[in-house]
Design a protein around this motif. Structure first.
Motif, mmCIF file in Angstrom:
data_model
loop_
_atom_site.group_PDB
_atom_site.id
_atom_site.type_symbol
_atom_site.label_atom_id
_atom_site.label_comp_id
_atom_site.label_asym_id
_atom_site.label_seq_id
_atom_site.Cartn_x
_atom_site.Cartn_y
_atom_site.Cartn_z
ATOM 1 N N TYR A 1 -29.499 -8.699 -2.965
ATOM 2 C CA TYR A 1 -30.442 -8.300 -3.989
ATOM 3 C C TYR A 1 -31.844 -8.415 -3.438
ATOM 4 C CZ TYR A 1 -30.617 -13.353 -4.869
ATOM 5 O OH TYR A 1 -30.733 -14.702 -4.754
ATOM 6 N N ARG A 2 -32.677 -7.623 -4.010
ATOM 7 C CA ARG A 2 -34.052 -7.571 -3.543
ATOM 8 C C ARG A 2 -34.866 -8.574 -4.340
ATOM 9 N NH1 ARG A 2 -36.802 -2.852 -1.414
ATOM 10 N NH2 ARG A 2 -34.785 -1.876 -1.670
ATOM 11 N N SER A 3 -35.304 -9.609 -3.696
ATOM 12 C CA SER A 3 -36.176 -10.548 -4.388
ATOM 13 C C SER A 3 -37.591 -10.232 -3.944
ATOM 14 C CB SER A 3 -35.795 -11.984 -4.035
ATOM 15 O OG SER A 3 -36.321 -12.321 -2.771
ATOM 16 N N PRO A 4 -38.541 -10.809 -4.652
ATOM 17 C CA PRO A 4 -39.918 -10.501 -4.248
ATOM 18 C C PRO A 4 -40.185 -10.892 -2.802
ATOM 19 C CG PRO A 4 -39.887 -11.483 -6.414
ATOM 20 C CD PRO A 4 -38.478 -11.585 -5.878
ATOM 21 N N GLY A 5 -39.420 -11.810 -2.270
ATOM 22 C CA GLY A 5 -39.664 -12.229 -0.907
ATOM 23 C C GLY A 5 -38.854 -11.459 0.122
ATOM 24 N N GLY B 1 -42.389 -2.449 -11.279
ATOM 25 C CA GLY B 1 -41.388 -1.386 -11.352
ATOM 26 C C GLY B 1 -40.300 -1.746 -12.342
ATOM 27 N N GLY C 1 -46.190 -4.455 -7.429
ATOM 28 C CA GLY C 1 -46.356 -5.890 -7.252
ATOM 29 C C GLY C 1 -45.045 -6.617 -7.416
ATOM 30 N N ALA C 2 -44.171 -6.049 -8.245
ATOM 31 C CA ALA C 2 -42.909 -6.707 -8.546
ATOM 32 C C ALA C 2 -41.981 -5.685 -9.175
ATOM 33 C CB ALA C 2 -43.123 -7.875 -9.505
ATOM 34 N N VAL C 3 -40.726 -6.081 -9.300
ATOM 35 C CA VAL C 3 -39.751 -5.252 -9.999
ATOM 36 C C VAL C 3 -39.090 -6.111 -11.065
ATOM 37 C CG1 VAL C 3 -37.573 -3.991 -9.792
ATOM 38 C CG2 VAL C 3 -39.332 -3.749 -8.039
ATOM 39 N N SER D 1 -38.191 -17.099 2.776
ATOM 40 C CA SER D 1 -39.144 -16.001 2.814
ATOM 41 C C SER D 1 -40.553 -16.537 2.699
ATOM 42 C CB SER D 1 -38.883 -15.044 1.666
ATOM 43 O OG SER D 1 -38.867 -15.788 0.470
ATOM 44 N N THR D 2 -41.475 -15.857 3.323
ATOM 45 C CA THR D 2 -42.854 -16.238 3.164
ATOM 46 C C THR D 2 -43.374 -15.574 1.869
ATOM 47 O OG1 THR D 2 -43.346 -14.366 4.568
ATOM 48 C CG2 THR D 2 -43.355 -16.527 5.593
ATOM 49 N N SER D 3 -43.032 -15.282 2.504
ATOM 50 C CA SER D 3 -43.668 -14.626 1.486
ATOM 51 C C SER D 3 -43.964 -14.696 -0.088
ATOM 52 C CB SER D 3 -42.970 -13.405 1.296
ATOM 53 O OG SER D 3 -41.695 -13.532 1.234
ATOM 54 N N LEU E 1 -31.891 -11.291 -10.934
ATOM 55 C CA LEU E 1 -31.664 -10.987 -9.529
ATOM 56 C C LEU E 1 -30.364 -11.558 -8.988
ATOM 57 C CD1 LEU E 1 -35.282 -11.517 -8.235
ATOM 58 C CD2 LEU E 1 -34.069 -9.362 -8.450
ATOM 59 N N ASP F 1 -32.162 -10.974 -0.399
ATOM 60 C CA ASP F 1 -31.376 -12.207 -0.439
ATOM 61 C C ASP F 1 -29.912 -11.865 -0.655
ATOM 62 O OD1 ASP F 1 -33.645 -13.615 -0.111
ATOM 63 O OD2 ASP F 1 -33.670 -14.554 -2.077
ATOM 64 N N SER G 1 -48.828 -3.829 -11.033
ATOM 65 C CA SER G 1 -47.781 -2.833 -11.315
ATOM 66 C C SER G 1 -46.396 -3.434 -11.141
ATOM 67 C CB SER G 1 -47.914 -1.646 -10.351
ATOM 68 O OG SER G 1 -49.152 -1.006 -10.576
ATOM 69 N N ASP H 1 -42.434 -18.961 -2.584
ATOM 70 C CA ASP H 1 -41.150 -18.531 -3.134
ATOM 71 C C ASP H 1 -40.187 -19.700 -3.150
ATOM 72 O OD1 ASP H 1 -41.180 -15.357 -3.122
ATOM 73 O OD2 ASP H 1 -42.224 -16.049 -1.342
ATOM 74 N N PRO I 1 -29.624 -18.014 0.300
ATOM 75 C CA PRO I 1 -31.034 -17.644 0.261
ATOM 76 C C PRO I 1 -31.634 -17.655 1.665
ATOM 77 C CG PRO I 1 -30.757 -19.901 -0.461
ATOM 78 C CD PRO I 1 -29.373 -19.358 -0.227
#
Lengths: 290, 150
Positions: B65-69, A184, B125-127, B97-99, B132, B72, A182, A6, B94
Motif C-alpha cells: 500500500y502506498r503510505s505517505p512515506g 487526492g 500532499g496526501a491521499v 521512511s523519511t520521509s 491504508l 509499505d 491538496s 512517519d 513497514p
C-alpha cells in the motif's frame, strides 16, 4: 513545512509535517505525539484488557472515564439519535461476533446478535459511564479522527500553527499563510488512481471506502440492526472543522442522508455510489473527475 | 508496531476478514466468466465437492500500500480448508521512511460517473481513501484467492 516524521500507531500509518517552533524542540514534540497516541490507545483500545473499553467489556459497573471521552461519546449519542441507532459504540459486540477480535480469529460466531440498544444497557453522564452489563464498546467510527485532533491541540499548545497530521487518510491541516493542501480522493476501485481532489485550508478531511473488495456480508461498517454492511456506497469523504466530526460523518453517511446530517452539522462531502455516480456538496473544496 | 494491538482502523480488515470467511458463499461478483474445469492432475483432496472453489492449503501473499512515506507492505498467510478460512496471520512489514445553507446545497450535486486518474498525474500532499493497512491486507487476500483458485 520544514519538519516531518512517519510512524505507525493504532493500526495505521502516520505522517506528520509541521513548522519548527521556538517553544519546543522537534525531538521533544515527536516524543509527546507518540506518548499521547499511546495513552489514547491505553484508554480506548478494544484489544487491551486493561483499557477502559477492555474493563467495561469484562464487568458491569460505573466507570469514571478520562475527560477526553466526552467529545467522543457526546458525538456518538447525537449520531445515534439522528441515525436511529445505526451509528453506535455498541457495534463492538457485533464486530467481535463476526470475528474481528483481538486475535484476528476471523471466525464468525454461530449466532450473531444485533447490537444492544443504548438506553437498555448503558448511560453516560460525563465523566461517568454506567454499564448495566459487560459491554463491548468500539470507538472505531470516530476514534482515529479524534486522536488526530488531540495531536493538533498538542501542537497548538506549543505554538505550532502550521501542520499537517495524516493518520491513514484522516487529515488535519492548519496553515497560517493560507496555503492550499491538496488531498487526492482514492478511487475505491483502484488504489493507483484518484477520482478527485480536495483542497484544504485550515480544515480536516476523513474518508471511508465501503465496499472495496468486500464480497460477503461485511465490510468495516456494519449495520447494528441488520448485522450486515451497507452496500450502496463505494466511498465517502467529509471535510469539516474537526477530524473527529469528519471521521464520524463518513460512517453516518452510510446510514443516513447528507440532507439530514446537514441539519445538525456543518460539513462538505463527496459520496461515490456503487455505480460510480457521485454526489458532491456544492461547497466541497475540490473537484471530481468525470 | 505491535500488530495485534490495533485499535481502530482495522475496521477495514474486518471487512476483508469477514469477506474471506465468506469465500465459500456464492455471493457475488468474483465469479470469473471461465468455468473451472476439473484437471486430471489436480491433487486429490478428500471430499472435494463440485462447489469448492479453492484448493485446501496455506497461502501467503504480500500486499502493498502506498503510505505517505512510500510503499509499505503487509504479509498475510491464510489457511483454507473446504473454502473456509481456518487460520490467518498478519505480518506488518513497514519500511523506514523519511520521509451555505441547507436548502440549496444539493441542487445539482450529482455528478455523472466518476473516472479515475493516475495518482501520479497531479501533485498531491496526501491521499485519502480506505484505511491504508487494510488496503495492503486486501491486496494480499486478492492474491491468495488467485493462488488458491481451483
Amino acid at each position: 513545512m520544514n519538519e516531518s516524521f512517519d510512524f505507525k500507531a493504532i493500526g495505521t500509518s502516520w505522517h506528520i509535517e509541521f513548522n519548527i517552533s521556538e517553544s519546543i524542540a522537534t525531538e521533544k514534540i515527536i516524543l509527546l505525539v507518540k506518548d499521547r497516541i499511546e495513552l489514547f490507545e491505553q484508554h480506548y483500545s478494544r484489544f487491551r484488557e486493561d483499557s477502559f473499553v477492555g474493563r467495561i467489556a469484562q464487568q458491569a459497573g460505573v466507570y469514571e472515564l478520562p475527560a477526553d471521552a466526552e467529545n467522543m461519546l457526546a458525538l456518538y449519542r447525537r449520531l445515534y439519535d439522528i441515525t436511529e441507532g445505526k451509528v453506535t459504540p455498541l457495534i463492538g459486540e457485533v464486530l467481535v461476533a463476526v470475528g474481528y477480535d483481538k486475535d484476528y480469529s476471523l471466525t464468525p460466531q454461530q449466532d450473531i446478535k444485533k447490537a444492544p440498544l443504548w438506553d437498555d444497557v448503558m448511560s453516560y453522564n460525563a465523566p461517568l459511564l454506567t454499564a448495566q452489563r459487560p459491554l463491548q464498546l468500539d470507538f472505531g467510527a470516530l476514534g482515529k479522527g479524534y486522536i488526530v485532533d488531540i495531536i493538533a491541540a498538542l501542537f497548538q499548545i506549543y505554538d505550532i500553527r502550521d501542520y499537517m497530521i495524516n493518520a491513514g487518510g484522516d487529515i488535519a491541516y492548519s496553515t497560517t499563510i493560507q496555503n492550499v493542501f491538496s488531498v487526492g480522493l482514492e478511487d475505491p476501485a483502484d488504489q493507483t488512481k484518484i477520482i478527485g481532489v480536495a483542497e484544504l485550508i485550515n480544515k480536516s478531511i476523513a474518508g471511508s471506502s465501503g465496499n472495496r473488495r468486500a464480497w460477503n456480508k461485511y465490510h468495516h461498517i456494519i449495520d447494528p440492526e441488520l448485522v450486515e454492511s451497507p452496500r450502496h456506497i463505494a466511498a465517502v469523504w467529509v471535510v469539516a472543522d474537526t477530524t473527529l466530526l469528519a471521521d464520524a460523518l463518513t460512517t453516518a453517511l452510510f446510514f443516513t442522508t447528507p440532507e439530514i446530517l446537514k441539519q445538525y452539522f456543518d460539513f462538505e462531502h463527496v459520496i461515490v455510489y456503487n455505480d460510480r455516480s457521485a454526489q458532491k456538496s456544492d461547497n466541497f473544496p475540490g473537484m471530481l473527475y468525470s | 508496531m505491535n500488530s495485534k494491538k490495533v485499535l481502530i482502523s482495522l475496521a477495514t480488515v474486518v471487512a476483508v476478514a469477514a469477506g474471506i470467511i465468506g469465500i465459500s458463499s456464492s455471493s457475488h461478483n468474483n465469479s470469473v466468466s471461465t468455468t473451472p474445469v476439473p484437471v486430471a492432475d489436480t491433487p486429490t483432496i478428500s471430499k472435494t465437492n463440485a462447489t469448492q472453489k479453492y484448493k485446501d492449503g496455506s497461502y501467503t501473499a504480500t500486499g502493498s500500500y502506498r503510505s505517505p512515506g512510500g510503499i509499505d507492505n503487509v504479509g498475510v498467510t491464510v489457511t483454507l480448508k473446504k473454502d473456509i478460512v481456518t487460520n490467518v496471520s498478519i505480518t506488518p512489514m513497514p519500511h523506514d521512511s523519511t520521509s451555505s445553507t441547507y436548502q440549496h446545497l444539493f441542487l445539482g450535486g450529482y455528478q455523472s460517473l466518476v473516472v479515475g486518474k493516475s495518482i501520479d498525474s497531479i501533485k498531491l500532499g496526501a491521499v485519502s481513501g480506505s484505511s491504508l493497512t487494510g488496503i495492503g491486507f486486501n491486496d494480499a487476500i486478492t492474491q491468495i484467492k488467485a493462488q488458491a483458485r481451483i
